[in-house]
Design a protein around this motif. Sequence first.
Motif, PDB file in Angstrom:
ATOM      1  N   ILE A  27      -1.556   0.905   9.274  1.00  0.00           N
ATOM      2  CA  ILE A  27      -1.104   2.200   8.761  1.00  0.00           C
ATOM      3  C   ILE A  27       0.090   2.623   9.597  1.00  0.00           C
ATOM      4  O   ILE A  27       0.061   2.549  10.816  1.00  0.00           O
ATOM      5  CB  ILE A  27      -2.243   3.238   8.851  1.00  0.00           C
ATOM      6  CG1 ILE A  27      -3.373   2.835   7.907  1.00  0.00           C
ATOM      7  CG2 ILE A  27      -1.735   4.642   8.559  1.00  0.00           C
ATOM      8  CD1 ILE A  27      -4.621   3.644   8.063  1.00  0.00           C
ATOM      9  N   ASP A  28       1.163   3.073   8.931  1.00  0.00           N
ATOM     10  CA  ASP A  28       2.355   3.497   9.663  1.00  0.00           C
ATOM     11  C   ASP A  28       2.724   4.929   9.299  1.00  0.00           C
ATOM     12  O   ASP A  28       2.000   5.611   8.569  1.00  0.00           O
ATOM     13  CB  ASP A  28       3.518   2.518   9.447  1.00  0.00           C
ATOM     14  CG  ASP A  28       3.995   2.435   8.004  1.00  0.00           C
ATOM     15  OD1 ASP A  28       3.576   3.260   7.166  1.00  0.00           O
ATOM     16  OD2 ASP A  28       4.798   1.542   7.702  1.00  0.00           O
ATOM     17  N   THR A  29       3.848   5.381   9.797  1.00  0.00           N
ATOM     18  CA  THR A  29       4.308   6.744   9.552  1.00  0.00           C
ATOM     19  C   THR A  29       4.522   7.009   8.067  1.00  0.00           C
ATOM     20  O   THR A  29       4.196   8.098   7.570  1.00  0.00           O
ATOM     21  CB  THR A  29       5.626   7.010  10.319  1.00  0.00           C
ATOM     22  OG1 THR A  29       5.416   6.709  11.689  1.00  0.00           O
ATOM     23  CG2 THR A  29       6.080   8.439  10.182  1.00  0.00           C
ATOM     24  N   ILE A  30       5.045   6.034   7.358  1.00  0.00           N
ATOM     25  CA  ILE A  30       5.275   6.188   5.917  1.00  0.00           C
ATOM     26  C   ILE A  30       3.941   6.414   5.199  1.00  0.00           C
ATOM     27  O   ILE A  30       3.843   7.261   4.309  1.00  0.00           O
ATOM     28  CB  ILE A  30       6.029   4.967   5.347  1.00  0.00           C
ATOM     29  CG1 ILE A  30       7.426   4.893   5.961  1.00  0.00           C
ATOM     30  CG2 ILE A  30       6.098   5.018   3.825  1.00  0.00           C
ATOM     31  CD1 ILE A  30       8.160   3.602   5.702  1.00  0.00           C
ATOM     32  N   THR A  31       2.928   5.674   5.604  1.00  0.00           N
ATOM     33  CA  THR A  31       1.590   5.817   5.021  1.00  0.00           C
ATOM     34  C   THR A  31       1.080   7.238   5.192  1.00  0.00           C
ATOM     35  O   THR A  31       0.634   7.876   4.230  1.00  0.00           O
ATOM     36  CB  THR A  31       0.605   4.847   5.704  1.00  0.00           C
ATOM     37  OG1 THR A  31       1.136   3.525   5.729  1.00  0.00           O
ATOM     38  CG2 THR A  31      -0.740   4.851   5.004  1.00  0.00           C
TER      39      THR A  31
ATOM     40  N   LEU B  22      -6.616   4.977  -1.232  1.00  0.00           N
ATOM     41  CA  LEU B  22      -5.813   3.855  -0.746  1.00  0.00           C
ATOM     42  C   LEU B  22      -5.781   3.838   0.779  1.00  0.00           C
ATOM     43  O   LEU B  22      -5.850   2.765   1.392  1.00  0.00           O
ATOM     44  CB  LEU B  22      -4.385   3.917  -1.282  1.00  0.00           C
ATOM     45  CG  LEU B  22      -4.165   3.465  -2.710  1.00  0.00           C
ATOM     46  CD1 LEU B  22      -2.677   3.497  -3.039  1.00  0.00           C
ATOM     47  CD2 LEU B  22      -4.717   2.078  -2.943  1.00  0.00           C
ATOM     48  N   LEU B  23      -5.689   5.003   1.386  1.00  0.00           N
ATOM     49  CA  LEU B  23      -5.707   5.092   2.842  1.00  0.00           C
ATOM     50  C   LEU B  23      -7.026   4.541   3.389  1.00  0.00           C
ATOM     51  O   LEU B  23      -7.039   3.766   4.351  1.00  0.00           O
ATOM     52  CB  LEU B  23      -5.505   6.549   3.269  1.00  0.00           C
ATOM     53  CG  LEU B  23      -5.349   6.827   4.752  1.00  0.00           C
ATOM     54  CD1 LEU B  23      -4.145   6.101   5.333  1.00  0.00           C
ATOM     55  CD2 LEU B  23      -5.230   8.328   4.988  1.00  0.00           C
ATOM     56  N   LYS B  24      -8.111   4.891   2.746  1.00  0.00           N
ATOM     57  CA  LYS B  24      -9.433   4.379   3.140  1.00  0.00           C
ATOM     58  C   LYS B  24      -9.503   2.861   2.958  1.00  0.00           C
ATOM     59  O   LYS B  24     -10.020   2.144   3.817  1.00  0.00           O
ATOM     60  CB  LYS B  24     -10.520   5.070   2.322  1.00  0.00           C
ATOM     61  CG  LYS B  24     -11.914   4.689   2.697  1.00  0.00           C
ATOM     62  CD  LYS B  24     -12.928   5.471   1.870  1.00  0.00           C
ATOM     63  CE  LYS B  24     -14.347   5.062   2.227  1.00  0.00           C
ATOM     64  NZ  LYS B  24     -15.338   5.800   1.439  1.00  0.00           N
ATOM     65  N   LEU B  25      -8.962   2.365   1.844  1.00  0.00           N
ATOM     66  CA  LEU B  25      -8.949   0.926   1.585  1.00  0.00           C
ATOM     67  C   LEU B  25      -8.109   0.192   2.625  1.00  0.00           C
ATOM     68  O   LEU B  25      -8.480  -0.896   3.072  1.00  0.00           O
ATOM     69  CB  LEU B  25      -8.434   0.642   0.176  1.00  0.00           C
ATOM     70  CG  LEU B  25      -8.367  -0.817  -0.259  1.00  0.00           C
ATOM     71  CD1 LEU B  25      -9.731  -1.488  -0.185  1.00  0.00           C
ATOM     72  CD2 LEU B  25      -7.792  -0.921  -1.664  1.00  0.00           C
TER      73      LEU B  25
ATOM     74  N   PHE C 279       0.837  -1.195   0.000  1.00  0.00           N
ATOM     75  CA  PHE C 279       0.000   0.000   0.000  1.00  0.00           C
ATOM     76  C   PHE C 279       0.878   1.254   0.000  1.00  0.00           C
ATOM     77  O   PHE C 279       0.608   2.208  -0.727  1.00  0.00           O
ATOM     78  CB  PHE C 279      -0.937   0.019   1.209  1.00  0.00           C
ATOM     79  CG  PHE C 279      -2.232  -0.700   0.992  1.00  0.00           C
ATOM     80  CD1 PHE C 279      -3.336  -0.040   0.467  1.00  0.00           C
ATOM     81  CD2 PHE C 279      -2.365  -2.038   1.317  1.00  0.00           C
ATOM     82  CE1 PHE C 279      -4.542  -0.700   0.283  1.00  0.00           C
ATOM     83  CE2 PHE C 279      -3.564  -2.709   1.135  1.00  0.00           C
ATOM     84  CZ  PHE C 279      -4.663  -2.041   0.607  1.00  0.00           C
ATOM     85  N   ASN C 280       1.930   1.257   0.814  1.00  0.00           N
ATOM     86  CA  ASN C 280       2.817   2.419   0.883  1.00  0.00           C
ATOM     87  C   ASN C 280       3.504   2.675  -0.456  1.00  0.00           C
ATOM     88  O   ASN C 280       3.656   3.822  -0.875  1.00  0.00           O
ATOM     89  CB  ASN C 280       3.864   2.249   1.983  1.00  0.00           C
ATOM     90  CG  ASN C 280       3.283   2.411   3.364  1.00  0.00           C
ATOM     91  OD1 ASN C 280       2.152   2.844   3.542  1.00  0.00           O
ATOM     92  ND2 ASN C 280       4.062   2.048   4.364  1.00  0.00           N
ATOM     93  N   ALA C 281       3.925   1.616  -1.113  1.00  0.00           N
ATOM     94  CA  ALA C 281       4.579   1.770  -2.415  1.00  0.00           C
ATOM     95  C   ALA C 281       3.609   2.372  -3.437  1.00  0.00           C
ATOM     96  O   ALA C 281       3.967   3.289  -4.185  1.00  0.00           O
ATOM     97  CB  ALA C 281       5.118   0.427  -2.905  1.00  0.00           C
TER      98      ALA C 281
ATOM     99  N   GLU D  24      -6.368  12.400  -4.436  1.00  0.00           N
ATOM    100  CA  GLU D  24      -7.639  11.697  -4.232  1.00  0.00           C
ATOM    101  C   GLU D  24      -7.427  10.182  -4.218  1.00  0.00           C
ATOM    102  O   GLU D  24      -7.984   9.483  -3.385  1.00  0.00           O
ATOM    103  CB  GLU D  24      -8.646  12.094  -5.311  1.00  0.00           C
ATOM    104  CG  GLU D  24      -9.081  13.541  -5.197  1.00  0.00           C
ATOM    105  CD  GLU D  24      -9.871  14.000  -6.394  1.00  0.00           C
ATOM    106  OE1 GLU D  24      -9.449  13.704  -7.537  1.00  0.00           O
ATOM    107  OE2 GLU D  24     -10.890  14.673  -6.188  1.00  0.00           O
ATOM    108  N   GLN D  25      -6.601   9.704  -5.145  1.00  0.00           N
ATOM    109  CA  GLN D  25      -6.326   8.276  -5.209  1.00  0.00           C
ATOM    110  C   GLN D  25      -5.516   7.827  -3.989  1.00  0.00           C
ATOM    111  O   GLN D  25      -5.733   6.733  -3.466  1.00  0.00           O
ATOM    112  CB  GLN D  25      -5.585   7.930  -6.504  1.00  0.00           C
ATOM    113  CG  GLN D  25      -6.436   8.083  -7.743  1.00  0.00           C
ATOM    114  CD  GLN D  25      -6.430   9.501  -8.327  1.00  0.00           C
ATOM    115  OE1 GLN D  25      -6.078  10.474  -7.676  1.00  0.00           O
ATOM    116  NE2 GLN D  25      -6.852   9.610  -9.575  1.00  0.00           N
ATOM    117  N   ALA D  26      -4.589   8.667  -3.542  1.00  0.00           N
ATOM    118  CA  ALA D  26      -3.803   8.335  -2.349  1.00  0.00           C
ATOM    119  C   ALA D  26      -4.721   8.192  -1.143  1.00  0.00           C
ATOM    120  O   ALA D  26      -4.582   7.247  -0.352  1.00  0.00           O
ATOM    121  CB  ALA D  26      -2.740   9.404  -2.094  1.00  0.00           C
ATOM    122  N   LEU D  27      -5.672   9.101  -1.010  1.00  0.00           N
ATOM    123  CA  LEU D  27      -6.601   9.022   0.120  1.00  0.00           C
ATOM    124  C   LEU D  27      -7.546   7.831  -0.014  1.00  0.00           C
ATOM    125  O   LEU D  27      -7.947   7.242   0.996  1.00  0.00           O
ATOM    126  CB  LEU D  27      -7.386  10.322   0.263  1.00  0.00           C
ATOM    127  CG  LEU D  27      -6.561  11.550   0.672  1.00  0.00           C
ATOM    128  CD1 LEU D  27      -7.461  12.775   0.846  1.00  0.00           C
ATOM    129  CD2 LEU D  27      -5.753  11.289   1.935  1.00  0.00           C
TER     130      LEU D  27
END
Length: 101
Positions: free
Chosen positions: A82-86, A71-74, A52-54, A66-69
């Motif tokens: 979820i970590d600091t990198i995320t 992925l965060l929702k997914l 997910f982070n990659a 929008e797509q990054a967010l």
Amino acid sequence: LVHAMAQARAERNTTTFVAAISACEKGSEWKRAVQLFHDMAQNQTERNTMTFNAAMSAYEKCGKWEQALQLLKLMTSSKVRIDTITINAAITACSKGELAL
């Protein structure tokens, strides 16, 4: 690389996908990176925090906030850690996409 592995019937796993996604992201091939991420689900390959982070970093590099967010929702709905990198990738994607948090 991952597609060549499939043709050669070599094992494709989470580690190989992370490496391929990261390589595409670093090479400014964000569309290819994201496609590989989505291919993982189709191939029933486990997607974890690193994958997910990659993918999120690929979106971050091109300002696709929008797509990054999404992925965060997914990640949240899939119960992926979820970590600091995320969080950093999501914030940076938003700032590059001109969305202030």
